[in-house]
Design a protein around this motif. Structure first.
Motif, PDB file in Angstrom:
ATOM      1  N   UNK A 125      30.922  54.326  39.501  1.00 50.31           N
ATOM      2  CA  UNK A 125      30.615  53.692  40.864  1.00 50.31           C
ATOM      3  C   UNK A 125      31.447  52.586  41.077  1.00 50.31           C
ATOM      4  N   UNK A 126      31.128  51.601  40.511  1.00 45.73           N
ATOM      5  CA  UNK A 126      31.986  50.216  40.441  1.00 45.73           C
ATOM      6  C   UNK A 126      33.286  50.481  40.266  1.00 45.73           C
ATOM      7  N   UNK A 127      33.843  51.224  39.092  1.00 43.64           N
ATOM      8  CA  UNK A 127      35.218  51.327  38.855  1.00 43.64           C
ATOM      9  C   UNK A 127      35.766  52.056  40.268  1.00 43.64           C
ATOM     10  N   UNK A 128      35.622  53.093  40.635  1.00 47.52           N
ATOM     11  CA  UNK A 128      36.016  53.618  41.964  1.00 47.52           C
ATOM     12  C   UNK A 128      36.194  52.762  43.021  1.00 47.52           C
ATOM     13  N   UNK A 129      35.003  52.027  43.336  1.00 42.38           N
ATOM     14  CA  UNK A 129      34.740  51.036  44.404  1.00 42.38           C
ATOM     15  C   UNK A 129      36.076  49.878  44.157  1.00 42.38           C
ATOM     16  N   UNK A 130      36.061  49.436  43.209  1.00 43.93           N
ATOM     17  CA  UNK A 130      37.154  48.232  42.872  1.00 43.93           C
ATOM     18  C   UNK A 130      38.506  48.805  42.945  1.00 43.93           C
ATOM     19  N   UNK A 131      38.770  49.965  42.365  1.00 40.65           N
ATOM     20  CA  UNK A 131      40.267  50.476  42.840  1.00 40.65           C
ATOM     21  C   UNK A 131      40.468  50.858  44.395  1.00 40.65           C
ATOM     22  N   UNK A 132      39.692  51.400  45.183  1.00 37.35           N
ATOM     23  CA  UNK A 132      39.633  51.444  46.485  1.00 37.35           C
ATOM     24  C   UNK A 132      39.818  50.334  46.971  1.00 37.35           C
ATOM     25  N   UNK A 133      38.996  49.316  46.838  1.00 36.40           N
ATOM     26  CA  UNK A 133      38.887  48.050  47.502  1.00 36.40           C
ATOM     27  C   UNK A 133      40.392  47.292  47.206  1.00 36.40           C
ATOM     28  N   UNK A 134      40.736  47.163  45.991  1.00 37.60           N
ATOM     29  CA  UNK A 134      42.125  46.454  45.520  1.00 37.60           C
ATOM     30  C   UNK A 134      43.277  47.144  46.340  1.00 37.60           C
ATOM     31  N   UNK A 135      43.336  48.634  46.163  1.00 35.84           N
ATOM     32  CA  UNK A 135      44.467  49.282  46.837  1.00 35.84           C
ATOM     33  C   UNK A 135      44.291  48.916  48.099  1.00 35.84           C
ATOM     34  N   UNK A 136      43.440  48.949  48.862  1.00 37.01           N
ATOM     35  CA  UNK A 136      43.394  48.951  50.304  1.00 37.01           C
ATOM     36  C   UNK A 136      43.589  47.841  50.837  1.00 37.01           C
ATOM     37  N   UNK A 137      43.188  46.617  50.107  1.00 36.90           N
ATOM     38  CA  UNK A 137      43.847  45.213  50.351  1.00 36.90           C
ATOM     39  C   UNK A 137      45.033  45.055  50.231  1.00 36.90           C
ATOM     40  N   UNK A 138      45.693  45.535  49.207  1.00 40.78           N
ATOM     41  CA  UNK A 138      47.160  45.270  48.835  1.00 40.78           C
ATOM     42  C   UNK A 138      47.908  45.887  49.851  1.00 40.78           C
ATOM     43  N   UNK A 139      47.633  47.480  50.257  1.00 38.10           N
ATOM     44  CA  UNK A 139      48.256  48.109  51.208  1.00 38.10           C
ATOM     45  C   UNK A 139      48.384  47.107  52.693  1.00 38.10           C
ATOM     46  N   UNK A 140      46.961  46.802  53.092  1.00 33.92           N
ATOM     47  CA  UNK A 140      46.972  46.293  54.221  1.00 33.92           C
ATOM     48  C   UNK A 140      47.262  44.753  54.485  1.00 33.92           C
ATOM     49  N   UNK A 141      47.517  44.341  53.057  1.00 44.84           N
ATOM     50  CA  UNK A 141      47.788  42.793  52.996  1.00 44.84           C
ATOM     51  C   UNK A 141      46.890  41.817  53.722  1.00 44.84           C
ATOM     52  N   UNK A 142      45.601  42.104  53.172  1.00 44.04           N
ATOM     53  CA  UNK A 142      44.401  41.522  53.823  1.00 44.04           C
ATOM     54  C   UNK A 142      44.383  40.112  53.297  1.00 44.04           C
ATOM     55  N   UNK A 143      44.317  38.972  54.064  1.00 45.51           N
ATOM     56  CA  UNK A 143      44.208  37.741  53.639  1.00 45.51           C
ATOM     57  C   UNK A 143      42.389  37.600  53.351  1.00 45.51           C
ATOM     58  N   UNK A 144      42.399  37.107  52.138  1.00 43.19           N
ATOM     59  CA  UNK A 144      41.030  36.666  51.367  1.00 43.19           C
ATOM     60  C   UNK A 144      40.575  35.672  51.888  1.00 43.19           C
ATOM     61  N   UNK A 145      41.231  34.527  51.034  1.00 42.56           N
ATOM     62  CA  UNK A 145      40.458  33.172  50.999  1.00 42.56           C
ATOM     63  C   UNK A 145      41.771  32.233  51.081  1.00 42.56           C
ATOM     64  N   UNK A 146      41.776  31.140  52.059  1.00 38.25           N
ATOM     65  CA  UNK A 146      42.549  30.341  52.072  1.00 38.25           C
ATOM     66  C   UNK A 146      44.146  30.736  51.857  1.00 38.25           C
ATOM     67  N   UNK A 147      44.542  31.729  52.543  1.00 33.26           N
ATOM     68  CA  UNK A 147      45.901  32.197  52.450  1.00 33.26           C
ATOM     69  C   UNK A 147      46.148  33.195  51.586  1.00 33.26           C
ATOM     70  N   UNK A 148      44.961  33.476  50.529  1.00 30.39           N
ATOM     71  CA  UNK A 148      45.359  34.273  49.533  1.00 30.39           C
ATOM     72  C   UNK A 148      45.407  35.767  49.824  1.00 30.39           C
ATOM     73  N   UNK A 149      46.384  36.719  49.318  1.00 28.89           N
ATOM     74  CA  UNK A 149      46.150  38.223  49.557  1.00 28.89           C
ATOM     75  C   UNK A 149      45.861  38.711  48.240  1.00 28.89           C
ATOM     76  N   UNK A 150      45.542  39.921  48.270  1.00 29.18           N
ATOM     77  CA  UNK A 150      45.518  40.751  47.126  1.00 29.18           C
ATOM     78  C   UNK A 150      46.745  41.031  46.410  1.00 29.18           C
ATOM     79  N   UNK A 151      46.691  40.857  45.111  1.00 34.52           N
ATOM     80  CA  UNK A 151      47.862  41.040  44.217  1.00 34.52           C
ATOM     81  C   UNK A 151      48.199  42.511  44.009  1.00 34.52           C
ATOM     82  N   UNK A 152      47.375  43.176  44.526  1.00 42.24           N
ATOM     83  CA  UNK A 152      47.792  44.676  44.475  1.00 42.24           C
ATOM     84  C   UNK A 152      47.848  45.292  43.186  1.00 42.24           C
ATOM     85  N   UNK A 153      48.965  46.233  42.935  1.00 39.91           N
ATOM     86  CA  UNK A 153      49.008  46.989  41.758  1.00 39.91           C
ATOM     87  C   UNK A 153      49.380  46.077  40.618  1.00 39.91           C
ATOM     88  N   UNK A 154      49.964  44.681  40.912  1.00 40.54           N
ATOM     89  CA  UNK A 154      50.251  43.962  39.878  1.00 40.54           C
ATOM     90  C   UNK A 154      48.831  43.315  39.279  1.00 40.54           C
TER      91      UNK A 154
END
Length: 185
Positions: free
Chosen positions: A99-128
């Motif tokens: 459950x937690x692995x699939x959630x983490x992969x979905x969340x990380x991939x989604x944030x990377x693709x959408x270039x979602x700003x997280x905190x203080x200008x930071x964005x997900x590093x995506x596949x890296x």
């Protein structure tokens, strides 16, 4: 077995491994119980993912408030000593690895693709971030390394902070049912 519905309490910690849904759960509980949600990652991460020097001061300031909910993170940086004495309830999202692995992969991939700003200008590093050779930058390796963190530490934390009531959920469905039940109280 589902814990009984719980009357609202003023200060709540949400525990769980990376990807368990702590922030989402905290937001939902904040809405249900009219609590201030303080996203602890926003206090920790400064620009370019650098730790903010004022982090523990900021944690101390909001912990002194009367009503809040936050994710129980950064324990190795001293947050437990600040938050646990003030909190009254811990909701522990202790979900299966799949459950937690699939959630983490979905969340990380989604944030990377959408270039979602997280905190203080930071964005997900995506596949890296998901496959980086440095285990401190690899979010999947981090999750694996910390998977047992709470099950190993919770017994000692319960002894150290006996006033804390701990509600442990082994699956998101149980947590969702409980949250629905306490939302109508």
């Amino acid at each position: 077995m589902l814990p009984h519905p719980h009357p609202p309490v003023p200060r709540v910690l949400i525990a769980g491994v990376t990807g368990s849904g702590k922030t989402t759960f905290a937001r939902r509980l904040a809405s249900a119980w009219d609590l201030r949600h303080v996203e602890i990652d926003a206090l920790f991460h400064g620009p370019d993912w650098t730790p903010r020097e004022s982090f523990l001061d900021d944690v101390t300031a909001f912990a002194a408030e009367e009503r809040w909910v936050t994710e129980w993170q950064y324990t190795s940086r001293g947050t437990s000593e600040i938050l646990a004495p003030r909190a009254e309830l811990v909701v522990w999202l202790d979900y299966p690895y799949r459950v937690v692995r699939s959630r983490l992969i979905r969340r990380t991939f989604g944030r990377a693709v959408l270039r979602t700003e997280l905190w203080n200008g930071n964005r997900e590093r995506g596949l890296t971030n998901m496959f980086h050779p440095d285990p401190h930058r690899n979010i999947l390796a981090w999750q694996t390394r910390t998977l047992r963190h709470w099950s190993e530490r919770m017994p000692a934390l319960r002894e150290q902070y006996p006033h804390l009531e701990v509600i442990r959920f082994g699956h998101p469905r149980a947590a969702d049912r409980w949250l629905s039940a306490v939302s109508v109280l």
